[in-house]
Design a protein around this motif. Structure first.
Motif: not given
Length: 300
Positions: A159-162, A180-185, A261-263
């Motif tokens: 997800c982070l790579e995409l 993790i994903l929302g904070i990374a964004a 993005i689906l994972s």
């Protein structure tokens, strides 16, 4: 407070699929103790505050564990059923053991097996690991809590790579786990971030981690399909069954030209998920594979 500790013995190749079986049965997080992964970590430049070297003396057997409530009578039967289904497709596993453990003991046990996740967008570093960032490297400090398991690293990493450029964009993270994903964004410049999860423990972990990284995110205990939020980018890193449940309605939460993005998709269910979303008007524009996991980027 006590929990049931459920452990399944397997091998390196099938450990991710056994993890997936646990999530399908209702686990909120898993721990994978794998000598091969641990040996790779010891050879890396990461400095750990604590390392249990007994893991290096273990055999080739891999142990995949999760905890469920002491009075949860549904998890074990569901896990047995899912593993039996996977065995028909060649997944190998051995004993399934159940014991009881205090909350405090489990909370410290899984910390020994985490490592940083390095991606093109951010590097995710657990709070108890000392890590020297390279120049320009964006660091996210993370306290996963029991809502996020080591078995999800491959799916999260994809997800982070995409993710790509999110500067000035709005982002939704469905089933956010530790956030993790929302904070990374948010770290990468997103204009706004909305995260939701049906698990209260995950919401607490995501709120705590957002504060830890000094970013502003809205985090709620909610089902996205019952809300009105919209975004330029939607993350859904869950399981195949839940992703397919989202398919008919998730487009209502996407801005025109937005990306999805689906994972969390095991390899043998990729076609099923892709076909489900194609029928709902989505077009696949990118994909990734990591170990036995797959991720898709779609537009509607």
């Amino acid at each position: 407070m006590k929990y049931q500790l459920i452990t399944v013995t397997t091998n390196h190749d099938d450990s991710e699929l056994v993890s997936c079986a646990m999530f399908d049965a209702g686990a909120q997080g898993v721990s994978v103790i794998d000598r091969e992964d641990f040996a790779d970590l010891i050879k890396s430049d990461v400095v750990w505050d604590y390392v249990d070297e007994a893991v290096l003396r273990a055999g080739e057997e891999v142990k995949v564990s999760t905890v469920v409530a002491e009075d949860d009578d549904a998890f074990l039967p569901a896990l047995h059923k899912r593993l039996a289904e996977m065995a028909e497709h060649g997944v190998r596993y051995g004993e399934i053991n159940s014991s009881y453990i205090d909350e405090a003991d489990w909370a410290n046990e899984w910390k020994k097996y985490y490592k940083p996740i390095v991606t093109s967008s951010v590097t995710v570093v657990p709070t108890w690991i000392r890590y020297d960032a390279a120049e320009g490297e964006r660091i996210m400090r993370l306290d996963p809590g029991m809502a996020f398991g080591t078995g999800e690293h491959a799916t999260t990493r994809m997800c982070l790579e995409l993710m790509g450029d999110v500067g000035g964009k709005s982002v939704i993270d469905v089933g956010c786990g530790s956030g993790i994903l929302g904070i990374a964004a948010a770290i990468c410049g997103a204009r706004s971030v909305y995260m939701c999860d049906v698990d209260a423990q995950a919401v607490e972990a995501a709120q705590r981690n957002a504060a830890l990284n000094g970013v502003e995110c809205t985090v709620e205990q909610a089902d996205l399909l019952k809300g009105n939020e919209k975004a330029d980018l939607v993350f859904a890193n869950i399981t195949a069954d839940v992703l397919m449940r989202l398919a008919p309605d998730v487009g209502n939460h996407m801005e025109q030209g937005g990306r999805l993005i689906l994972s969390g998709i095991i390899a043998d269910r990729l076609d099923e998920v892709a076909e489900c979303y194609a029928k709902c008007g989505f077009k696949t524009v990118n994909s990734m594979a990591c170990d036995d996991w797959r991720a898709l980027m779609l537009i509607k």
